[in-house]
Design a protein around this motif. Structure first.
Motif, PDB file in Angstrom:
ATOM      1  N   LEU A  90       7.631   7.544   3.454  1.00 53.89           N
ATOM      2  CA  LEU A  90       6.955   8.725   2.902  1.00 53.89           C
ATOM      3  C   LEU A  90       5.610   8.372   2.259  1.00 53.89           C
ATOM      4  O   LEU A  90       4.710   9.202   2.217  1.00 53.89           O
ATOM      5  CB  LEU A  90       7.860   9.443   1.896  1.00 53.89           C
ATOM      6  N   LYS A  91       5.518   7.128   1.777  1.00 55.58           N
ATOM      7  CA  LYS A  91       4.240   6.690   1.222  1.00 55.58           C
ATOM      8  C   LYS A  91       3.197   6.617   2.340  1.00 55.58           C
ATOM      9  O   LYS A  91       2.042   6.983   2.161  1.00 55.58           O
ATOM     10  CB  LYS A  91       4.403   5.299   0.576  1.00 55.58           C
ATOM     11  N   ALA A  92       3.652   6.124   3.484  1.00 53.90           N
ATOM     12  CA  ALA A  92       2.743   5.979   4.627  1.00 53.90           C
ATOM     13  C   ALA A  92       2.499   7.318   5.328  1.00 53.90           C
ATOM     14  O   ALA A  92       1.436   7.543   5.889  1.00 53.90           O
ATOM     15  CB  ALA A  92       3.313   4.955   5.608  1.00 53.90           C
ATOM     16  N   HIS A  93       3.517   8.177   5.334  1.00 56.88           N
ATOM     17  CA  HIS A  93       3.414   9.480   6.001  1.00 56.88           C
ATOM     18  C   HIS A  93       3.852  10.578   5.033  1.00 56.88           C
ATOM     19  O   HIS A  93       4.952  11.122   5.162  1.00 56.88           O
ATOM     20  CB  HIS A  93       4.299   9.530   7.259  1.00 56.88           C
ATOM     21  N   PRO A  94       3.006  10.901   4.067  1.00 57.84           N
ATOM     22  CA  PRO A  94       3.435  11.874   3.046  1.00 57.84           C
ATOM     23  C   PRO A  94       3.603  13.289   3.598  1.00 57.84           C
ATOM     24  O   PRO A  94       2.915  13.680   4.550  1.00 57.84           O
ATOM     25  CB  PRO A  94       2.297  11.823   2.028  1.00 57.84           C
ATOM     26  N   VAL A  95       4.536  14.005   3.005  1.00 54.30           N
ATOM     27  CA  VAL A  95       4.733  15.423   3.345  1.00 54.30           C
ATOM     28  C   VAL A  95       4.633  16.237   2.053  1.00 54.30           C
ATOM     29  O   VAL A  95       4.865  15.711   0.963  1.00 54.30           O
ATOM     30  CB  VAL A  95       6.107  15.672   4.030  1.00 54.30           C
ATOM     31  N   ASP A  96       4.313  17.510   2.217  1.00 52.02           N
ATOM     32  CA  ASP A  96       4.090  18.347   1.035  1.00 52.02           C
ATOM     33  C   ASP A  96       5.370  19.039   0.551  1.00 52.02           C
ATOM     34  O   ASP A  96       5.407  19.591  -0.539  1.00 52.02           O
ATOM     35  CB  ASP A  96       3.023  19.405   1.352  1.00 52.02           C
ATOM     36  N   TYR A  97       6.391  19.050   1.376  1.00 48.83           N
ATOM     37  CA  TYR A  97       7.631  19.728   0.984  1.00 48.83           C
ATOM     38  C   TYR A  97       8.571  18.772   0.240  1.00 48.83           C
ATOM     39  O   TYR A  97       8.446  17.544   0.379  1.00 48.83           O
ATOM     40  CB  TYR A  97       8.327  20.350   2.204  1.00 48.83           C
ATOM     41  N   PRO A  98       9.491  19.328  -0.559  1.00 50.44           N
ATOM     42  CA  PRO A  98      10.388  18.451  -1.328  1.00 50.44           C
ATOM     43  C   PRO A  98      11.363  17.674  -0.433  1.00 50.44           C
ATOM     44  O   PRO A  98      11.824  18.184   0.580  1.00 50.44           O
ATOM     45  CB  PRO A  98      11.140  19.418  -2.243  1.00 50.44           C
ATOM     46  N   VAL A  99      11.619  16.459  -0.852  1.00 49.88           N
ATOM     47  CA  VAL A  99      12.555  15.599  -0.113  1.00 49.88           C
ATOM     48  C   VAL A  99      13.672  15.175  -1.055  1.00 49.88           C
ATOM     49  O   VAL A  99      13.417  14.766  -2.185  1.00 49.88           O
ATOM     50  CB  VAL A  99      11.839  14.342   0.442  1.00 49.88           C
ATOM     51  N   ALA A 100      14.904  15.321  -0.596  1.00 50.45           N
ATOM     52  CA  ALA A 100      16.063  14.858  -1.369  1.00 50.45           C
ATOM     53  C   ALA A 100      16.680  13.676  -0.626  1.00 50.45           C
ATOM     54  O   ALA A 100      16.502  13.547   0.583  1.00 50.45           O
ATOM     55  CB  ALA A 100      17.065  15.986  -1.533  1.00 50.45           C
ATOM     56  N   PHE A 101      17.376  12.831  -1.361  1.00 54.41           N
ATOM     57  CA  PHE A 101      17.936  11.625  -0.754  1.00 54.41           C
ATOM     58  C   PHE A 101      19.454  11.616  -0.909  1.00 54.41           C
ATOM     59  O   PHE A 101      19.974  11.868  -1.993  1.00 54.41           O
ATOM     60  CB  PHE A 101      17.341  10.377  -1.417  1.00 54.41           C
ATOM     61  N   ASN A 102      20.127  11.325   0.175  1.00 50.15           N
ATOM     62  CA  ASN A 102      21.584  11.288   0.145  1.00 50.15           C
ATOM     63  C   ASN A 102      22.088  10.089   0.957  1.00 50.15           C
ATOM     64  O   ASN A 102      22.588  10.235   2.065  1.00 50.15           O
ATOM     65  CB  ASN A 102      22.141  12.602   0.696  1.00 50.15           C
ATOM     66  N   PRO A 103      21.912   8.877   0.387  1.00 51.46           N
ATOM     67  CA  PRO A 103      22.255   7.678   1.169  1.00 51.46           C
ATOM     68  C   PRO A 103      23.735   7.565   1.541  1.00 51.46           C
ATOM     69  O   PRO A 103      24.064   6.922   2.532  1.00 51.46           O
ATOM     70  CB  PRO A 103      21.833   6.527   0.250  1.00 51.46           C
ATOM     71  N   LYS A 104      24.607   8.169   0.762  1.00 53.88           N
ATOM     72  CA  LYS A 104      26.038   8.041   1.068  1.00 53.88           C
ATOM     73  C   LYS A 104      26.511   9.064   2.108  1.00 53.88           C
ATOM     74  O   LYS A 104      27.638   8.996   2.590  1.00 53.88           O
ATOM     75  CB  LYS A 104      26.865   8.163  -0.215  1.00 53.88           C
ATOM     76  N   GLY A 105      25.678  10.043   2.396  1.00 52.70           N
ATOM     77  CA  GLY A 105      25.974  10.953   3.498  1.00 52.70           C
ATOM     78  C   GLY A 105      26.965  12.067   3.197  1.00 52.70           C
ATOM     79  O   GLY A 105      27.536  12.634   4.131  1.00 52.70           O
ATOM     80  N   GLU A 106      27.178  12.394   1.925  1.00 52.98           N
ATOM     81  CA  GLU A 106      28.106  13.495   1.634  1.00 52.98           C
ATOM     82  C   GLU A 106      27.532  14.824   2.125  1.00 52.98           C
ATOM     83  O   GLU A 106      28.257  15.666   2.667  1.00 52.98           O
ATOM     84  CB  GLU A 106      28.386  13.623   0.134  1.00 52.98           C
ATOM     85  N   CYS A 107      26.233  14.970   1.917  1.00 49.91           N
ATOM     86  CA  CYS A 107      25.587  16.242   2.240  1.00 49.91           C
ATOM     87  C   CYS A 107      25.612  16.559   3.747  1.00 49.91           C
ATOM     88  O   CYS A 107      26.018  17.649   4.138  1.00 49.91           O
ATOM     89  CB  CYS A 107      24.166  16.206   1.705  1.00 49.91           C
TER      90      CYS A 107
END
Lengths: 75, 166
Positions: B103-120
C-alpha cells in the motif's frame, strides 16, 4: 474367529474415516503460500517451454508432453 | 455387532470432517466483521457506512487480479465518493506487513482493514480472490462479484450507479 471376520471391515472403515479427515479444501483467502512461485508445479514455465521446444525439434523425439510441433529448434 | 455399535459415531465423525460453510446470498443483510482491524487498529464497523453504497473488496498481495483491480476501484471510488459511494478493502494476507508495504508503493484513497487470520472472509464465505460484495444503502448484499478482469469494469460501474440511484 468372529473377530477375524469383522477386523478387515473395521480396518477399512477406520482407514476411510481417517483418510477423509485428511481431505480438506483450502479456502480462497488461504492460498497465499500456494500462490508463491516456488509452489508451482513448473516454477519456470518459459524455460521449460524453450527446453521442450529444443528437445522435440531433434530428430524423431516427441517429448513426454503434448505434441509441441517441429521446427529447427535453432532459436 | 461391533460394526453396528460403531456405525453411528463413525458416521458422525465423517459428517464433522465434511462440514461446509453456508454461502451468503444476494438480498441478505451484510454480516458484521469485527475481527478485521482498520489501519488505526479499530474494529471494522459496517454500520458506520449505513446510508451509503459500499463495496467490500477482499484482496491480498499474492493475488494478481486483486492488484490489477485496485487502480480501477480507486478511480471509481473517487469519482462517485461525493454521491455516497465508499469502498472498504479487507486485506487477507497472513503477513499484514506485506500488505502495508504494498500500500505504501501503491496507495489507495479508500479505507483498508486487515484480517490476517481470515475470520472475515470466512463469515462472508469468500469463494474467489478478489471478491467484491456490493452493499446497498440499507445494508443488504445486492451483488457478489467474483474475480476481476478489465472487461468487468463496465458491469461494476453500472451496478454502483444503479445502487446509488435507488
Amino acid at each position: 474367529m468372529r473377530v477375524c471376520r469383522i477386523l478387515p471391515k473395521l480396518l477399512l472403515l477406520l482407514i476411510g474415516v481417517v483418510g477423509s479427515q485428511g481431505c480438506s479444501s483450502v479456502a480462497a483467502w488461504e492460498r497465499g503460500n500456494l500462490a508463491k512461485k516456488e509452489m508451482a508445479l513448473d516454477p519456470n514455465p518459459n524455460l521449460s517451454h524453450i527446453r521442450d521446444h529444443i528437445f522435440t525439434s531433434r530428430e524423431a523425439s516427441q517429448g513426454g508432453r503434448a505434441n509441441s510441433g517441429g521446427g529447427c529448434g535453432c532459436n | 455387532m461391533l460394526i453396528k455399535w460403531l456405525f453411528k459415531p463413525l458416521t458422525l465423525l465423517l459428517m464433522l470432517g465434511s462440514s461446509q460453510a453456508y454461502a451468503l446470498h444476494e438480498g441478505q443483510a451484510a454480516p458484521q466483521c469485527p475481527s478485521a482491524l482498520t489501519d488505526k487498529g479499530q474494529q471494522f464497523d459496517l454500520t458506520a457506512y449505513q446510508g451509503k453504497v459500499v463495496l467490500i473488496d477482499f484482496w491480498a498481495t499474492w493475488c494478481g487480479p486483486c492488484q490489477k483491480s485496485m487502480p480501477f476501484l480507486n478511480g471509481l471510488r473517487n469519482e462517485r465518493h461525493k454521491d455516497g459511494f465508499e469502498i472498504v478493502a479487507i486485506n487477507v494476507d497472513e503477513n499484514t506487513e506485506e500488505a502495508r508495504e504494498f500500500l505504501k508503493a501503491h496507495p489507495v484513497d479508500y479505507p483498508v482493514a486487515f484480517n490476517p487470520k481470515g475470520e472475515c472472509p470466512g463469515i462472508f464465505n469468500v469463494e474467489a480472490m478478489p471478491s467484491s460484495f456490493f452493499i446497498d444503502k440499507t445494508g443488504k448484499i445486492r451483488k457478489i462479484h467474483l474475480g476481476y478482469r478489465d472487461g468487468d469494469q463496465t458491469e461494476i460501474r453500472e451496478q454502483i450507479s444503479a445502487l446509488l440511484a435507488e
